[in-house]
Design a protein around this motif. Structure first.
Motif, PDB file in Angstrom:
ATOM      1  N   HIS A 165       0.776  -1.239   0.000  1.00 12.45           N
ATOM      2  CA  HIS A 165       0.000   0.000   0.000  1.00 12.45           C
ATOM      3  C   HIS A 165       0.812   1.296   0.000  1.00 12.45           C
ATOM      4  CE1 HIS A 165      -3.663  -2.302   0.588  1.00 12.45           C
ATOM      5  NE2 HIS A 165      -3.031  -2.984   1.511  1.00 12.45           N
ATOM      6  N   PHE A 166       2.091   1.246   0.351  1.00 10.46           N
ATOM      7  CA  PHE A 166       2.824   2.505   0.517  1.00 10.46           C
ATOM      8  C   PHE A 166       4.154   2.594  -0.214  1.00 10.46           C
ATOM      9  CE2 PHE A 166       0.218   1.957   4.364  1.00 10.46           C
ATOM     10  CZ  PHE A 166      -0.545   3.111   4.288  1.00 10.46           C
ATOM     11  N   GLN A 167       4.793   1.480  -0.478  1.00  3.79           N
ATOM     12  CA  GLN A 167       6.122   1.514  -1.097  1.00  3.79           C
ATOM     13  C   GLN A 167       6.070   2.249  -2.430  1.00  3.79           C
ATOM     14  OE1 GLN A 167       7.821  -2.335  -1.996  1.00  3.79           O
ATOM     15  NE2 GLN A 167       9.883  -1.619  -1.539  1.00  3.79           N
ATOM     16  N   GLY A 168       7.053   3.101  -2.660  1.00  5.41           N
ATOM     17  CA  GLY A 168       7.087   3.897  -3.880  1.00  5.41           C
ATOM     18  C   GLY A 168       7.200   3.061  -5.143  1.00  5.41           C
ATOM     19  N   VAL A 169       6.650   3.603  -6.222  1.00  2.37           N
ATOM     20  CA  VAL A 169       6.753   2.966  -7.533  1.00  2.37           C
ATOM     21  C   VAL A 169       7.181   4.000  -8.558  1.00  2.37           C
ATOM     22  CG1 VAL A 169       5.145   1.058  -7.192  1.00  2.37           C
ATOM     23  CG2 VAL A 169       4.254   3.295  -7.832  1.00  2.37           C
ATOM     24  N   ARG A 170       7.922   3.566  -9.546  1.00  3.74           N
ATOM     25  CA  ARG A 170       8.391   4.487 -10.580  1.00  3.74           C
ATOM     26  C   ARG A 170       7.367   4.605 -11.695  1.00  3.74           C
ATOM     27  NH1 ARG A 170      14.621   2.353 -11.170  1.00  3.74           N
ATOM     28  NH2 ARG A 170      15.336   3.135  -9.176  1.00  3.74           N
ATOM     29  N   GLY A 173       4.087   9.030 -10.871  1.00  2.41           N
ATOM     30  CA  GLY A 173       3.921  10.419 -10.464  1.00  2.41           C
ATOM     31  C   GLY A 173       2.990  10.511  -9.259  1.00  2.41           C
ATOM     32  N   ASP A 174       2.062  11.474  -9.305  1.00  3.52           N
ATOM     33  CA  ASP A 174       1.103  11.652  -8.210  1.00  3.52           C
ATOM     34  C   ASP A 174      -0.233  10.975  -8.483  1.00  3.52           C
ATOM     35  OD1 ASP A 174       2.890  13.208  -6.749  1.00  3.52           O
ATOM     36  OD2 ASP A 174       2.292  15.050  -7.777  1.00  3.52           O
ATOM     37  N   ASP A 175      -0.300  10.193  -9.563  1.00  7.10           N
ATOM     38  CA  ASP A 175      -1.543   9.508  -9.929  1.00  7.10           C
ATOM     39  C   ASP A 175      -1.747   8.303  -9.013  1.00  7.10           C
ATOM     40  OD1 ASP A 175      -3.536   7.923 -11.097  1.00  7.10           O
ATOM     41  OD2 ASP A 175      -3.018   8.565 -13.127  1.00  7.10           O
ATOM     42  N   ALA A 176      -2.676   8.420  -8.045  1.00  8.56           N
ATOM     43  CA  ALA A 176      -2.899   7.367  -7.044  1.00  8.56           C
ATOM     44  C   ALA A 176      -3.355   6.058  -7.678  1.00  8.56           C
ATOM     45  CB  ALA A 176      -3.917   7.836  -6.006  1.00  8.56           C
ATOM     46  N   ASP A 177      -4.227   6.152  -8.691  1.00  2.00           N
ATOM     47  CA  ASP A 177      -4.705   4.937  -9.341  1.00  2.00           C
ATOM     48  C   ASP A 177      -3.564   4.211 -10.048  1.00  2.00           C
ATOM     49  OD1 ASP A 177      -7.295   5.315  -8.500  1.00  2.00           O
ATOM     50  OD2 ASP A 177      -7.923   6.348 -10.329  1.00  2.00           O
ATOM     51  N   LYS A 178      -2.721   4.968 -10.741  1.00  2.00           N
ATOM     52  CA  LYS A 178      -1.596   4.357 -11.438  1.00  2.00           C
ATOM     53  C   LYS A 178      -0.610   3.759 -10.436  1.00  2.00           C
ATOM     54  CE  LYS A 178       1.454   5.146 -15.357  1.00  2.00           C
ATOM     55  NZ  LYS A 178       1.952   6.104 -16.345  1.00  2.00           N
ATOM     56  N   GLN A 179      -0.414   4.452  -9.306  1.00  2.00           N
ATOM     57  CA  GLN A 179       0.457   3.922  -8.258  1.00  2.00           C
ATOM     58  C   GLN A 179      -0.054   2.565  -7.783  1.00  2.00           C
ATOM     59  OE1 GLN A 179       0.753   6.768  -5.084  1.00  2.00           O
ATOM     60  NE2 GLN A 179       1.780   8.297  -6.347  1.00  2.00           N
ATOM     61  N   LEU A 182       0.573  -0.139 -10.495  1.00  4.04           N
ATOM     62  CA  LEU A 182       1.983  -0.505 -10.592  1.00  4.04           C
ATOM     63  C   LEU A 182       2.441  -1.262  -9.345  1.00  4.04           C
ATOM     64  CD1 LEU A 182       3.498   2.728 -12.201  1.00  4.04           C
ATOM     65  CD2 LEU A 182       3.160   0.504 -13.281  1.00  4.04           C
ATOM     66  N   ARG A 183       1.913  -0.864  -8.187  1.00  4.46           N
ATOM     67  CA  ARG A 183       2.274  -1.543  -6.944  1.00  4.46           C
ATOM     68  C   ARG A 183       1.752  -2.983  -6.946  1.00  4.46           C
ATOM     69  NH1 ARG A 183       0.467   2.267  -3.629  1.00  4.46           N
ATOM     70  NH2 ARG A 183       2.378   3.476  -3.586  1.00  4.46           N
ATOM     71  N   ALA A 184       0.512  -3.160  -7.431  1.00  4.89           N
ATOM     72  CA  ALA A 184      -0.069  -4.504  -7.509  1.00  4.89           C
ATOM     73  C   ALA A 184       0.717  -5.376  -8.479  1.00  4.89           C
ATOM     74  CB  ALA A 184      -1.526  -4.417  -7.937  1.00  4.89           C
ATOM     75  N   THR A 185       1.117  -4.792  -9.614  1.00  5.47           N
ATOM     76  CA  THR A 185       1.908  -5.536 -10.595  1.00  5.47           C
ATOM     77  C   THR A 185       3.235  -5.965  -9.996  1.00  5.47           C
ATOM     78  OG1 THR A 185       0.889  -4.299 -12.397  1.00  5.47           O
ATOM     79  CG2 THR A 185       2.960  -5.428 -12.887  1.00  5.47           C
ATOM     80  N   ARG A 186       3.877  -5.060  -9.263  1.00  4.30           N
ATOM     81  CA  ARG A 186       5.152  -5.388  -8.621  1.00  4.30           C
ATOM     82  C   ARG A 186       4.969  -6.493  -7.590  1.00  4.30           C
ATOM     83  NH1 ARG A 186       7.458  -0.554  -5.633  1.00  4.30           N
ATOM     84  NH2 ARG A 186       5.715  -1.067  -4.283  1.00  4.30           N
ATOM     85  N   THR A 187       3.868  -6.437  -6.835  1.00  7.57           N
ATOM     86  CA  THR A 187       3.598  -7.466  -5.829  1.00  7.57           C
ATOM     87  C   THR A 187       3.489  -8.835  -6.487  1.00  7.57           C
ATOM     88  OG1 THR A 187       2.497  -5.935  -4.322  1.00  7.57           O
ATOM     89  CG2 THR A 187       1.929  -8.260  -4.100  1.00  7.57           C
TER      90      THR A 187
END
Length: 201
Positions: A165-170, A173-179, A182-187
């Motif tokens: 839920h919090f770890q940064g992703v490249r 930007g500031d787009d919460a949905d995109k974050q 990308l975070r789910a994909t990384r997981t």
């Protein structure tokens, strides 16, 4: 099945186990099932559950597929053995107290702070990450006030919460949905590859 951890004051922390079944309906894949602690409610949670499943069984779409239910039962027996082993490991962590000072040292080791050049940009990034992990361990409402607070199991929960839920992703930007995407994909990628902070923890 479910796992219940009871704290010193009698409060309970319950983790539910689910049997999730998936079917393509067009014959493009087998009917398959997994055991998981993820409550599947959409495609994203389905992907997370499938990627993290430690046990799975499949029944091909054939005329005799109903006869394969015995195979499914046997494989589910193995799945439940995994669930029992997981619960035993979780209980071991739950029974070991873990202080904020211990977690601070652990988080700094986890992010490999000592490997970064002192006062450099990498050291600052890693220290910030360790601080964010510590903050969750001592402040997150999913941990504080629950039976897992102040335990090694609570420490692991703080790390998984941070990663999910919090770890940064490249690239978000500031787009919460995109974050979130990308975070789910990384997981999912880290789970299948056995890499990342969760695996290290």
């Amino acid at each position: 099945q479910h796992m219940t951890l009871v704290g010193p004051n009698g409060d309970q922390d319950v983790t539910d186990g689910y049997l999730a079944l998936f079917n393509s309906h067009d014959g493009s894949s087998s009917l398959f099932g997994i055991t998981t602690t993820v409550r599947v409610v959409c495609r994203n949670t389905a992907n997370v559950a499938i990627a993290g499943a430690k046990s799975k069984f499949a029944i091909p779409h054939t005329s005799g597929w109903k006869g394969a239910t015995q195979v499914a039962r046997e494989k589910l027996g193995l799945a439940f053995k995994y669930e029992e082993a997981f619960e035993a490991e979780a209980r071991k962590l739950f029974e070991q107290p873990f202080s904020a000072d211990e977690f601070k040292a652990f988080s700094e080791e986890l992010v490999e702070l000592s490997k970064a050049e002192r006062d450099g940009a990498a050291a600052t990034r890693r220290q910030n990450e360790a601080n964010a992990l510590l903050k969750l361990f001592v402040e997150s409402p999913t941990i504080v006030g629950t039976p897992v607070a102040g335990t090694k199991y609570g420490a692991f929960n703080a790390i998984t919460e941070y990663c999910d839920h919090f770890q940064g992703v490249r690239g978000a930007g500031d787009d919460a949905d995109k974050q979130s995407i990308l975070r789910a994909t990384r997981t999912l990628t880290a789970a299948s590859a056995g890499t990342g902070l969760k695996d290290s923890a």
